[in-house]
Scaffold this motif. Structure first.
Motif, PDB file in Angstrom:
ATOM      1  N   THR A  47      -3.632   1.775  56.028  1.00 49.72           N
ATOM      2  CA  THR A  47      -3.621   2.618  55.308  1.00 49.72           C
ATOM      3  C   THR A  47      -3.809   1.703  53.887  1.00 49.72           C
ATOM      4  O   THR A  47      -3.963   2.197  53.198  1.00 49.72           O
ATOM      5  CB  THR A  47      -2.759   2.429  56.105  1.00 49.72           C
ATOM      6  N   GLU A  48      -4.267   1.124  53.734  1.00 49.79           N
ATOM      7  CA  GLU A  48      -4.354   0.175  52.381  1.00 49.79           C
ATOM      8  C   GLU A  48      -5.482   0.450  52.241  1.00 49.79           C
ATOM      9  O   GLU A  48      -5.267   0.834  50.497  1.00 49.79           O
ATOM     10  CB  GLU A  48      -4.272  -1.249  52.485  1.00 49.79           C
ATOM     11  N   ARG A  49      -7.001   0.983  52.587  1.00 48.82           N
ATOM     12  CA  ARG A  49      -7.394   1.516  52.561  1.00 48.82           C
ATOM     13  C   ARG A  49      -7.746   2.777  51.472  1.00 48.82           C
ATOM     14  O   ARG A  49      -7.734   3.492  50.927  1.00 48.82           O
ATOM     15  CB  ARG A  49      -9.375   1.488  53.669  1.00 48.82           C
ATOM     16  N   SER A  50      -6.801   3.731  53.223  1.00 50.45           N
ATOM     17  CA  SER A  50      -6.640   5.052  52.151  1.00 50.45           C
ATOM     18  C   SER A  50      -5.663   5.375  50.832  1.00 50.45           C
ATOM     19  O   SER A  50      -5.975   6.372  49.988  1.00 50.45           O
ATOM     20  CB  SER A  50      -5.883   5.750  53.587  1.00 50.45           C
ATOM     21  N   LEU A  51      -5.029   4.389  50.549  1.00 50.17           N
ATOM     22  CA  LEU A  51      -4.220   4.253  49.687  1.00 50.17           C
ATOM     23  C   LEU A  51      -4.849   4.135  48.477  1.00 50.17           C
ATOM     24  O   LEU A  51      -5.257   4.583  47.762  1.00 50.17           O
ATOM     25  CB  LEU A  51      -3.193   3.127  50.034  1.00 50.17           C
ATOM     26  N   ILE A  52      -5.898   2.948  48.809  1.00 47.46           N
ATOM     27  CA  ILE A  52      -6.062   2.428  47.860  1.00 47.46           C
ATOM     28  C   ILE A  52      -7.356   3.524  47.474  1.00 47.46           C
ATOM     29  O   ILE A  52      -7.948   3.650  45.769  1.00 47.46           O
ATOM     30  CB  ILE A  52      -7.180   1.296  47.715  1.00 47.46           C
TER      31      ILE A  52
END
Length: 528
Positions: A47-52
């Motif tokens: 999720t963090e990678r997708s948001l970044i």
């Protein structure tokens, strides 16, 4: 005791299988906890990678729109030294770094009152298009989007909060300095959250990512994105097909483990139980070895059980044979004694003194014969339970026999200190029986020759010898050629019992004069 052989092949020891099963059962919960934690961290970082990635694209689009609008007088913040260093590189990816084990979860992100005043015209011009874009994209990504100016004031949003400030949030403050920042925040205050509806920790927090909007060398705004990570139930539903296959595979493995356990432990133990019950009931013949014992310990147990069964069967047959022989041997003297006693009782004083003396002599002789027979039977029972030293000195044993049979000339061809695999008592009994037979059959000389190469010793005498007709029955219990002289036929039977107990045997050898016996002692025949 007879030996029953079980096929020898490598089998895992029982302790190894038990240790492996205990280790497996102990490790399963730990493995489950570790895998659950790894799954949570994996969902979080995805999720963090997708948001970044999304934040970087939206920040670039926002900056490009401002650049095309030639917003040169747009207020901005200077880049921090760390941001300048990172952006100076050709490639400057931002790796996800949140972890449930290390990250601190902050309270929910609530917007504060804005600084007041009107938005910059360039921001105001892009507010509506950016909000429409955020709302449209949110329908697919389920991500919350908020765009701020250089003061942290929300200029566009996929929801509410336009005009309010996010500058007090650490991630937004870092983004306004040129850094990409991520935080974990609770979705709701802990005192207001639904405890029943939030059993899974995945539903408690959201991932927040803030990315700077850089125009030239100034930070003119920030993009903040937030989303709840995928939950375990979402993952299970999405991956239901491979998970179903994995569960089926685990079921197959469980069945295989159960089959191995049944094959190597349960089935052999049940079979051994059935065999032991057959032995307890006195089944004959002794049970056959199992086709499969599974474990090495069970194979050894099975071998011991079969040896015990064979020994019990053999002993039972021997007891039956001895009982028949003893009954037969005792019947004759008992009949003689009873008959003589009846004649004495019936005739009384009418018997001549010579007749009375003859009858009394018969009673006495048959009584001595019965006593000798019973003594030999007790001796046979005693030698079967001998214990003690496993070997003794042959020369010392022969020396004792010289004093017991002074009429015999004994010679030994063996080095001093030569030991045989018999205890002192056993050697004395064996030599006594053989030397007594030699003396009773007219021998004057007896020679003992040690044959180390054959693990045996030979006893020769110069007596009358043994006829071929008697040689075939020589070692049968109760067989004797001296019954009239009080022979019981138990001497050589006692010798056979002692040697068999030590794993040896005795045989009659061909000789030109007298008799010769070979005693095999394969377990031990050595020099000192």
């Amino acid at each position: 005791m007879p030996e029953v052989s079980v096929r020898r092949k490598w089998r895992p020891p029982l302790w190894l299988l038990i240790a492996a099963l205990v280790a497996l059962l102990t490790a399963l919960p730990l493995v489950g906890l570790v895998m659950a934690r790894l799954a949570d961290d994996q969902f979080l970082r995805e999720t963090e990678r997708s948001l970044i990635d999304q934040a970087a694209i939206l920040a670039a689009l926002h900056a490009d729109a401002l650049a095309r609008a030639k917003a040169e007088d747009l207020p901005g913040n200077p880049l921090s030294d760390a941001a300048r260093t990172r952006l100076a590189e050709d490639f400057h990816p931002v790796e996800p770094r949140l972890s449930l084990a290390d990250a601190e979860i902050d309270p929910p992100a609530e917007a504060a009152e804005g600084p007041g005043g009107a938005l910059h015209p360039d921001h105001e011009r892009l507010a509506a298009p950016l909000s429409e874009l955020a709302q449209s994209v949110q329908k697919t990504t389920l991500v919350g989007y908020r765009f701020t100016d250089s003061e942290g004031r929300v200029i566009a949003s996929s929801g509410e909060g336009i005009g309010r400030s996010l500058a007090h949030l650490p991630e937004v403050s870092a983004a306004l300095a040129g850094e990409v920042a991520t935080r974990l925040r609770y979705r709701k205050p802990l005192e207001t959250r639904d405890r029943i509806g939030s059993i899974s920790r995945d539903t408690l927090f959201r991932v927040h990512v803030a990315h700077p909007v850089i125009l030239g060398d100034r930070v003119v705004g920030a993009v903040q994105l937030s989303r709840t990570p995928d939950g375990l139930m979402d993952f299970l539903y999405r991956e239901r097909a491979p998970l179903t296959g994995m569960l089926a595979g685990m079921a197959v493995v469980a069945l295989l483990v159960g089959f191995v356990f049944w094959r190597t432990i349960s089935a052999p133990i049940h079979a051994l139980r059935d065999q032991s019950q057959e032995v307890a009931r006195g089944a004959r013949p002794a049970p056959e070895p199992l086709r499969h014992y599974g474990m090495r310990e069970l194979a050894e147990l099975g071998e011991g059980l079969l040896s015990m069964a064979a020994s019990l069967s053999e002993r039972s047959e021997a007891i039956g044979t001895y009982t028949q022989h003893v009954t037969h041997e005792l019947k004759s003297p008992v009949t003689t004694i009873v008959g003589a006693a009846e004649l004495l009782q019936m005739a009384g004083e009418r018997l001549e003194p010579e007749q009375r003396s003859r009858l009394l002599a018969q009673i006495h002789a048959e009584g001595l014969r019965m006593d000798a027979l019973l003594s030999r039977l007790r001796e046979l029972a005693r030698v079967r339970s001998f214990s003690g030293a496993e070997s003794c000195d042959l020369q010392a044993g022969v020396k004792r026999m010289r004093s017991a049979f002074p009429e015999l000339e004994l010679s030994v061809s063996a080095p001093d200190g030569w030991r045989v695999a018999l205890s002192e008592d056993e050697l004395e009994i064996v030599l006594t029986q053989l030397l007594r037979n030699a003396a009773e059959h007219g021998a004057g000389k007896v020679a003992l020759d040690v044959r180390p190469e054959a693990q045996s010793l030979i006893l020769r005498d110069n007596g009358a010898g043994i006829s071929p007709a008697n040689a075939a029955r020589l070692f049968d219990p109760f067989f004797t050629t001296r019954r009239e002289a009080g022979g019981t036929g138990m001497g050589l039977a006692i010798v056979v019992a002692i040697l068999e107990r030590r794993g040896g045997r005795i045989s009659l050898e061909d000789t030109a004069q007298g008799a010769a016996f070979r005693l095999y002692l394969p377990t031990e025949l050595r020099g000192a």
